[in-house]
Scaffold this active site. Structure first.
Site, PDB file in Angstrom:
ATOM      1  CB  SER A  75      -0.865   0.027   1.209  1.00  0.00           C
ATOM      2  OG  SER A  75      -1.696  -1.021   1.512  1.00  0.00           O
TER       3      SER A  75
HETATM    4  N1  SAH Z   1       0.456  -5.347   4.191  1.00  0.00           N
HETATM    5  C1  SAH Z   1       1.298  -5.752   3.097  1.00  0.00           C
HETATM    6  C2  SAH Z   1       0.493  -5.358   1.993  1.00  0.00           C
HETATM    7  C3  SAH Z   1      -0.763  -6.221   1.814  1.00  0.00           C
HETATM    8  S1  SAH Z   1      -1.357  -6.577   0.074  1.00  0.00           S
HETATM    9  C4  SAH Z   1       2.635  -5.070   3.234  1.00  0.00           C
HETATM   10  O1  SAH Z   1       2.894  -4.045   4.012  1.00  0.00           O
HETATM   11  O2  SAH Z   1       3.144  -5.353   2.164  1.00  0.00           O
HETATM   12  C5  SAH Z   1      -2.873  -7.598   0.694  1.00  0.00           C
HETATM   13  C6  SAH Z   1      -2.322  -8.802   1.084  1.00  0.00           C
HETATM   14  O3  SAH Z   1      -3.540  -9.820   1.612  1.00  0.00           O
HETATM   15  C7  SAH Z   1      -1.873  -9.743  -0.267  1.00  0.00           C
HETATM   16  O4  SAH Z   1      -0.546 -10.159  -0.099  1.00  0.00           O
HETATM   17  C8  SAH Z   1      -2.962 -10.950  -0.406  1.00  0.00           C
HETATM   18  O5  SAH Z   1      -2.334 -11.992  -0.898  1.00  0.00           O
HETATM   19  C9  SAH Z   1      -3.227 -10.887   1.119  1.00  0.00           C
HETATM   20  N2  SAH Z   1      -4.522 -11.597   1.283  1.00  0.00           N
HETATM   21  C10 SAH Z   1      -5.888 -11.618   0.687  1.00  0.00           C
HETATM   22  N3  SAH Z   1      -6.773 -12.496   1.106  1.00  0.00           N
HETATM   23  C11 SAH Z   1      -6.065 -12.719   2.214  1.00  0.00           C
HETATM   24  C12 SAH Z   1      -6.549 -13.711   2.993  1.00  0.00           C
HETATM   25  N4  SAH Z   1      -7.630 -14.267   3.202  1.00  0.00           N
HETATM   26  N5  SAH Z   1      -5.943 -14.176   4.056  1.00  0.00           N
HETATM   27  C13 SAH Z   1      -4.599 -13.766   4.307  1.00  0.00           C
HETATM   28  N6  SAH Z   1      -3.944 -12.923   3.151  1.00  0.00           N
HETATM   29  C14 SAH Z   1      -4.700 -12.529   2.465  1.00  0.00           C
END
Ligand code: SAH
Length: 232
Positions: A75
């Site tokens: 993000s």
């Molecule tokens: N916080 C992260 C960015 C997150 S992007 C950072 O600092 O880099 C959102 C993430 O959520 C992605 O990697 C995606 O694979 C994950 N995601 C989506 N659905 C999910 C679920 N049900 N459980 C765990 N992770 C999930």
């Protein structure tokens, strides 16, 4: 001429990155309204360039979201600061993060909370995040690969829960795993129509506060979107 000492080069590079970080926090996070000094300081200390893939490293301290592989994104620095500020942490809390991605946000959280449990559904992302957590000696961060919409029941309750992907509605297990007086911050809605929600547990019910527009990848899972297409 003496060959350059590798340590000296690294120290100079690190100073340069620290300067870029300070500018990022000032221009793209504080200037956009994030005030919590502990959050700003944690972001000044977290080496975002180590978390993003090599090909976009030059943009590590810009204002944008960046691709991190597997179709996911890290993000914008602003939204990371904003969401963590909304958690109102004092340093004593046990936090659950859903969507580890690169591990960047978990690293920022590790500096402002007591303990961080982070769940990622994509194995390759979680593996890289675990490596970095180890390299950076973040002893208060645990990562697991799972569907985070189920929460992390053996570690519940949590004082705070932060979800870094957008959900169709509040995932019930996360609400259940929120401790008394706890707060959950989560984007809700489809890809082009999302709002950030802050949910508080009050007595036996919950209170939901709208915290403005958001732009996240979909939360895919049992209590999230069933597949990426449906989130569009
Ligand atoms: N916080 C992260 C960015 C997150 S992007 C950072 O600092 O880099 C959102 C993430 O959520 C992605 O990697 C995606 O694979 C994950 N995601 C989506 N659905 C999910 C679920 N049900 N459980 C765990 N992770 C999930």
């Amino acid at each position: 001429m003496q060959p350059a000492k590798p340590d000296a080069a690294t120290a100079a590079e690190n100073r340069d990155y620290a300067q870029q970080r300070a500018l990022m926090v000032e221009r793209y996070v504080a200037a956009r309204g994030v005030k919590d000094p502990r959050v700003l300081e944690a972001m000044r200390q977290t080496p975002r360039h180590l978390f993003v893939p090599q090909v976009v490293r030059a943009k590590s301290y810009g204002e944008s979201a960046l691709p991190i592989g597997a179709g996911q994104t890290i993000s914008q620095p602003w939204i990371v600061g904003r969401m963590i500020e909304l958690l109102e942490l004092n340093g004593s809390e046990k936090v659950l993060e859903v969507g580890t991605g690169t591990g960047y946000q978990a690293c920022v959280l590790s500096k402002v909370a007591a303990r961080v449990f982070s769940i990622e559904r994509i194995n390759e992302l979680a593996l890289r995040a675990v490596e970095l957590v180890r390299e950076l000696k973040l002893h208060n961060v645990s990562v697991k690969v799972f569907d985070g919409t189920y929460g992390w029941s053996d570690q519940a309750p949590f004082d705070r829960i932060i979800v870094a992907a957008t959900a169709p509605e509040l995932p019930e297990p996360l609400v259940q795993q929120l401790g008394r007086g706890g707060t959950l911050v989560i984007p809700l809605g489809r890809s082009d129509d999302q709002r950030l929600a802050r949910v508080r547990r009050v007595g036996t019910g919950i209170q939901i506060e709208d915290c403005g527009p958001a732009s996240f990848v979909p939360l895919i899972g049992r209590f999230g979107w069933k597949d990426e297409e449906k989130a569009k």
